[in-house]
Design a protein around this motif. Structure first.
Motif, PDB file in Angstrom:
ATOM      1  N   LEU A 296       6.772  -1.006  11.773  1.00  0.00           N
ATOM      2  CA  LEU A 296       6.494  -1.823  10.597  1.00  0.00           C
ATOM      3  C   LEU A 296       5.052  -1.649  10.131  1.00  0.00           C
ATOM      4  O   LEU A 296       4.797  -1.405   8.943  1.00  0.00           O
ATOM      5  N   VAL A 297       4.107  -1.726  11.070  1.00  0.00           N
ATOM      6  CA  VAL A 297       2.695  -1.569  10.678  1.00  0.00           C
ATOM      7  C   VAL A 297       2.459  -0.142  10.189  1.00  0.00           C
ATOM      8  O   VAL A 297       1.780   0.078   9.176  1.00  0.00           O
ATOM      9  N   GLY A 298       3.049   0.828  10.875  1.00  0.00           N
ATOM     10  CA  GLY A 298       2.890   2.229  10.458  1.00  0.00           C
ATOM     11  C   GLY A 298       3.443   2.458   9.061  1.00  0.00           C
ATOM     12  O   GLY A 298       2.794   3.092   8.215  1.00  0.00           O
ATOM     13  N   SER A 299       4.635   1.920   8.798  1.00  0.00           N
ATOM     14  CA  SER A 299       5.229   2.081   7.466  1.00  0.00           C
ATOM     15  C   SER A 299       4.364   1.416   6.403  1.00  0.00           C
ATOM     16  O   SER A 299       4.209   1.928   5.292  1.00  0.00           O
ATOM     17  N   ASP A 300       3.797   0.274   6.758  1.00  0.00           N
ATOM     18  CA  ASP A 300       2.946  -0.445   5.808  1.00  0.00           C
ATOM     19  C   ASP A 300       1.709   0.380   5.455  1.00  0.00           C
ATOM     20  O   ASP A 300       1.339   0.496   4.284  1.00  0.00           O
ATOM     21  N   VAL A 301       1.086   0.985   6.475  1.00  0.00           N
ATOM     22  CA  VAL A 301      -0.113   1.797   6.236  1.00  0.00           C
ATOM     23  C   VAL A 301       0.244   2.995   5.353  1.00  0.00           C
ATOM     24  O   VAL A 301      -0.448   3.297   4.374  1.00  0.00           O
ATOM     25  N   ILE A 302       1.350   3.647   5.674  1.00  0.00           N
ATOM     26  CA  ILE A 302       1.756   4.821   4.892  1.00  0.00           C
ATOM     27  C   ILE A 302       2.043   4.419   3.447  1.00  0.00           C
ATOM     28  O   ILE A 302       1.657   5.111   2.502  1.00  0.00           O
ATOM     29  N   GLY A 303       2.675   3.251   3.280  1.00  0.00           N
ATOM     30  CA  GLY A 303       2.967   2.756   1.930  1.00  0.00           C
ATOM     31  C   GLY A 303       1.713   2.525   1.105  1.00  0.00           C
ATOM     32  O   GLY A 303       1.713   2.670  -0.115  1.00  0.00           O
ATOM     33  N   ARG A 304       0.609   2.174   1.776  1.00  0.00           N
ATOM     34  CA  ARG A 304      -0.646   1.969   1.062  1.00  0.00           C
ATOM     35  C   ARG A 304      -1.269   3.296   0.667  1.00  0.00           C
ATOM     36  O   ARG A 304      -1.991   3.390  -0.309  1.00  0.00           O
ATOM     37  N   LEU A 305      -1.022   4.336   1.453  1.00  0.00           N
ATOM     38  CA  LEU A 305      -1.709   5.607   1.251  1.00  0.00           C
ATOM     39  C   LEU A 305      -1.000   6.506   0.242  1.00  0.00           C
ATOM     40  O   LEU A 305      -1.653   7.143  -0.589  1.00  0.00           O
TER      41      LEU A 305
END
Lengths: 337, 255
Positions: A296-305
């Motif tokens: 979840l945190v990884g997907s969130d970071v990727i979504g920001r980038l």
């Protein structure tokens, strides 16, 4: 002399689990540092160790820290709930989003927004808890005869309940503009702008849910051998099922109230956990929680980038990245249930 | 083990009708009977998986209705018929699960637990396979692994429901002789349910014949397995011959 038993591990892949454990701090640091306004290592260290109100400090403490905590909590909750549901139903498709539990929680939240004008996170968690518990009980009752065998009736009942509650949710939302507004903001499945104190409000529910899940995992080790074996070993089968239900309810309610229904993370984390640790449910719950948090945190970071300067919602990213990962996992090893 | 006036049933249906039975320690007792005679139901009643309509079961003078689930699980183990083996489970871990009633949730795996698992694995001759997955074993080995799980439970009473189902004759013989040796060497009370009369007569110290929920005969295999009883209870025309001192049932071809 080697131990006659490693007490509960089927085929622990130590490298996979170690990697997962290392990815938790990596994802956390990335989530604090990266985004529309990326921080240098120096700025991040400054913000964490000696915050004094610089721009970077404000970004970290008022935006990214609560968001990261929320991601870790909700991810761990969804992952553990997925593992637990797969164990209790003996069905590899079981997870809160697919068996109607999240839909029940979401419907209850929408009702509380519309008719009780609930506007606190605690109120939403309470509503979601009631909805999740009722939905889980309903799906269990609908498919009672196939639950222990993980039969198709369970999945069909879960899908039917999800569709039914989803339709009711749409009806309530579409008939009232004000509810539609709050709903749209809440239900997008995002970690952004969830309020600074949301992680603190849901943390107790997630922690109690995870503790119950860990206690329940020992029962699952026995229930996996069949109800008769479990009962003849002295396990109180009905109580074990109820503890599992309570854990799934707490974990799902906390995550749905905070972020809206996020499907797929539970399924993904559950499948990953089972593939990594085999038939041990205690390790399964632990690894499922870790995997959920990282995903979840990884997907969130990727979504920001990827979508800068805007953001992709975490549910979108986890779907795009998770589906191939899931297929890769199940192609490499048979599913364990 | 002493059973007094035990009646068992599901819903409206009475399956076991006020059975009285005393089972001796240190011996293998085998319950036989036609399909639907209530053999497995009786075993479920003896292990409290099914609450009795009436009657009691005493283990060493203690009524099983009065003890906690954990206490009962330390006194009596049950191996159900054709149990499901989860994928990915190793032999050692399956057997380790037999230690459940000996460990509270806050207790760690102890040396005593490890000893019990090792002893059980050694007894069924699977110690060298403990790291292998149960699903990789042959049918006979798999049943021995399950037997080791209930041995690790370390109880004085052991109930086996159709332990030879799906096994070929050689493996069935292996499992039954193991069950008898376990009863004799450790003075445990071992009770099995079987439908193969010849196999039962070959290994049982005592036999109990059930018909329509009632006991119609008890005694040594010699006393119980007779042409007259087979005709009356099973509706089977058969000759009983004696091989190696135990009766063997040979059905006749012409009815």
């Amino acid at each position: 002399m080697p131990r006659a038993s490693r007490n509960g591990s089927g085929r622990l892949l130590p490298r996979g689990v170690t990697l997962l454990a290392l990815l938790v701090p990596v994802a956390t640091i990335a989530s604090l540092a990266l985004g529309a306004n990326a921080l240098s290592p120096g700025e991040l260290t400054h913000a964490v160790l000696r915050p004094d109100g610089q721009e970077g400090d404000v970004i970290v403490w008022s935006l990214r820290f609560p968001r990261t905590m929320l991601g870790l909590l909700v991810g761990a909750a969804l992952g553990a709930a997925g593992v637990l549901m797969q164990g209790h139903t003996r069905n590899a498709l079981a997870e809160p989003g697919l068996l109607g539990v999240s839909a029940g929680a979401a419907f209850a939240v929408v009702l509380s927004l519309r008719f009780a004008a609930v506007d606190t996170m605690l109120g939403m968690v309470a509503a979601a808890g009631i909805g999740a518990a009722l939905a889980a009980t309903a799906v269990y009752a609908l498919a009672r005869h196939s639950v222990h065998e993980g039969g198709p009736a369970l999945v069909v009942a879960g899908a039917a309940l999800t569709a039914f509650l989803g339709a009711l949710t749409s009806a309530v939302v579409l008939l009232d503009a004000k509810t539609l507004d709050s709903y749209r903001f809440w239900a997008v499945g995002s970690l952004a702008e969830r309020g600074q104190d949301t992680p603190a409000v849901i943390a107790p529910f997630v922690i109690v849910g995870l503790l119950l899940a860990a206690m329940n995992a020992r029962s699952l080790d026995l229930l996996a051998l069949g109800n008769d074996v479990a009962a003849s070993m002295g396990l109180k089968v009905t109580r074990a099922r109820l503890v599992g239900l309570a854990a799934v309810t707490l974990l799902t309610a906390a995550s749905v109230a905070a972020c809206g229904p996020i499907a797929f993370i539970g399924l993904l984390a559950g499948t990953l956990a089972r593939a990594l640790v085999g038939a041990s449910w205690i390790r399964g719950v632990l690894v499922g929680a870790l995997a959920g948090a990282v995903l979840l945190v990884g997907s969130d970071v990727i979504g920001r980038l990827v979508a800068g300067p805007g953001e992709l919602q975490v549910g979108v990213v986890s779907g795009v990245l998770g589906a191939p990962l899931l297929i890769w996992v199940i192609r490499r090893r048979e599913l364990i249930l | 083990m002493k059973i007094t006036g035990l009646s068992l049933g599901y819903g409206e249906r009475l399956i076991v009708d006020s059975v009285d039975l005393e089972i001796r320690q240190g011996s293998l007792t085998v319950i036989v009977g036609p399909n639907g005679s209530g053999k497995s139901t009786l075993l479920r009643g003896m292990s409290r998986l099914l609450r009795p309509r009436a009657g009691t079961v005493h283990l060493d003078g203690v009524d099983i209705a009065d003890v906690s689930s954990t206490d009962l699980a330390r006194r009596l183990a049950l191996l159900p018929q054709a149990p499901v083996t989860p994928q990915g489970l190793t032999v050692g871990d399956l057997v380790a699960r037999g230690r459940f009633p000996h460990r509270a949730w806050y207790q760690r795996w102890s040396d005593a637990d490890d000893d019990a698992v090792r002893r059980a694995l050694t007894r069924v001759d699977l110690l060298d396979r403990s790291a292998d997955q149960v699903s990789e074993l042959s049918g006979g080995q798999r049943q021995r692994a399950w037997l080791a799980m209930v041995l690790a439970q370390d109880t004085d009473h052991l109930l086996l429901d159709e332990p030879t189902t799906y096994l070929d004759l050689a493996h069935a013989v292996e499992v039954m002789s193991l069950a008898r040796d376990i009863a004799h060497e450790s003075s445990r009370t071992v009770v099995g349910v079987l439908h193969d009369l010849t196999l039962a007569a070959r290994f049982a110290d005592h036999m109990v014949v059930l018909s329509a929920g009632q006991i119609v005969a008890t005694g040594s295999p010699d006393e119980v397995v007779t042409s007259a009883l087979l005709a009356e209870v099973f509706g089977l025309r058969a000759e009983v011959i004696t091989v190696d001192g135990a009766p063997a049932v040979v059905p006749t071809r012409h009815r």
